[in-house]
Design an enzyme around this catalytic site. Structure first.
Site, PDB file in Angstrom:
ATOM      1  CG  HIS A 217      -1.805  -1.092   1.405  1.00 41.95           C
ATOM      2  ND1 HIS A 217      -3.109  -1.029   0.982  1.00 41.95           N
ATOM      3  CD2 HIS A 217      -1.642  -2.339   1.918  1.00 41.95           C
ATOM      4  CE1 HIS A 217      -3.713  -2.178   1.235  1.00 41.95           C
ATOM      5  NE2 HIS A 217      -2.834  -2.989   1.803  1.00 41.95           N
TER       6      HIS A 217
ATOM      7  CB  CYS B 175      -3.216   2.311  -3.235  1.00 37.53           C
ATOM      8  SG  CYS B 175      -2.310   1.754  -1.805  1.00 37.53           S
TER       9      CYS B 175
ATOM     10  CE1 TYR C 197      -2.349   0.295   4.617  1.00 38.44           C
ATOM     11  CE2 TYR C 197      -1.746   2.157   6.006  1.00 38.44           C
ATOM     12  CZ  TYR C 197      -2.406   1.645   4.904  1.00 38.44           C
ATOM     13  OH  TYR C 197      -3.124   2.479   4.096  1.00 38.44           O
TER      14      TYR C 197
ATOM     15  CG  HIS D  86      -5.154  -1.270  -1.700  1.00 39.26           C
ATOM     16  ND1 HIS D  86      -5.418  -0.107  -1.034  1.00 39.26           N
ATOM     17  CD2 HIS D  86      -6.273  -2.022  -1.558  1.00 39.26           C
ATOM     18  CE1 HIS D  86      -6.643  -0.149  -0.514  1.00 39.26           C
ATOM     19  NE2 HIS D  86      -7.168  -1.294  -0.832  1.00 39.26           N
TER      20      HIS D  86
ATOM     21  CE  LYS E  17      -9.041   2.440  -1.684  1.00 40.22           C
ATOM     22  NZ  LYS E  17      -9.070   3.634  -0.901  1.00 40.22           N
TER      23      LYS E  17
END
Length: 151
Positions: A17, A132, A47, A123, A130
């Site tokens: 991420h 990401c 995380y 991600h 996303k």
């Protein structure tokens, strides 16, 4: 919404991420904890690891607990967040430092020795809303000798 921390029963995935912050925003685990706990009402940082702009590896959520980072894989994955990933206008941007990528590779080598990691993904590979972590994870894995983990 409270994110209850449960022990993870298996660990076969690593999710990468980003913090979706500009390169000028040099933050770490404490700022992300503030966002996730105070602002989101979660039990802890979503995380397991944070990699700062200087490449420092910071531990966040305890490794034995399921993360709160990608619902599709929380129950089976560890999560690492690189600080950065957007420009000053919140547009996705690969603005990570060489030090961050060096630490990421070292972390992956460590985790794949300690866990039965079968795949490493960005991600965006489990949430199509996303972009990401703002870089092509399979391509990066290939270039760094980690092609066995490409999804």
């Amino acid at each position: 919404m409270v994110n209850k921390m449960n022990k993870r029963e298996k660990t076969d995935t690593l999710a990468i991420h980003c913090s979706a912050t500009p390169a000028t925003m040099d933050i770490g685990v404490e700022k992300i904890r503030e966002w996730h706990v105070k602002e989101n009402g979660w039990s802890d940082v979503g995380y397991h690891f944070i990699i700062t702009r200087s490449g420092e590896l910071q531990k966040a959520r305890p490794e034995e607990y399921s993360g709160a980072h990608a619902p599709a894989v929380n129950f089976r994955s560890l999560a690492v967040c690189l600080i950065g990933g957007t420009d000053n206008n919140q547009q996705w941007e690969n603005n990570f430092t060489d030090e961050q990528f060096t630490t990421l590779k070292s972390l992956i080598e460590d985790l794949t020795e300690r866990y039965e990691i079968k795949k490493i993904l960005g991600h965006y590979q489990v949430d199509d809303r996303k972009e990401c972590p703002s870089f092509d994870v399979p391509e990066w894995l290939e270039k760094n000798g980690l092609k066995d983990y490409v999804v």
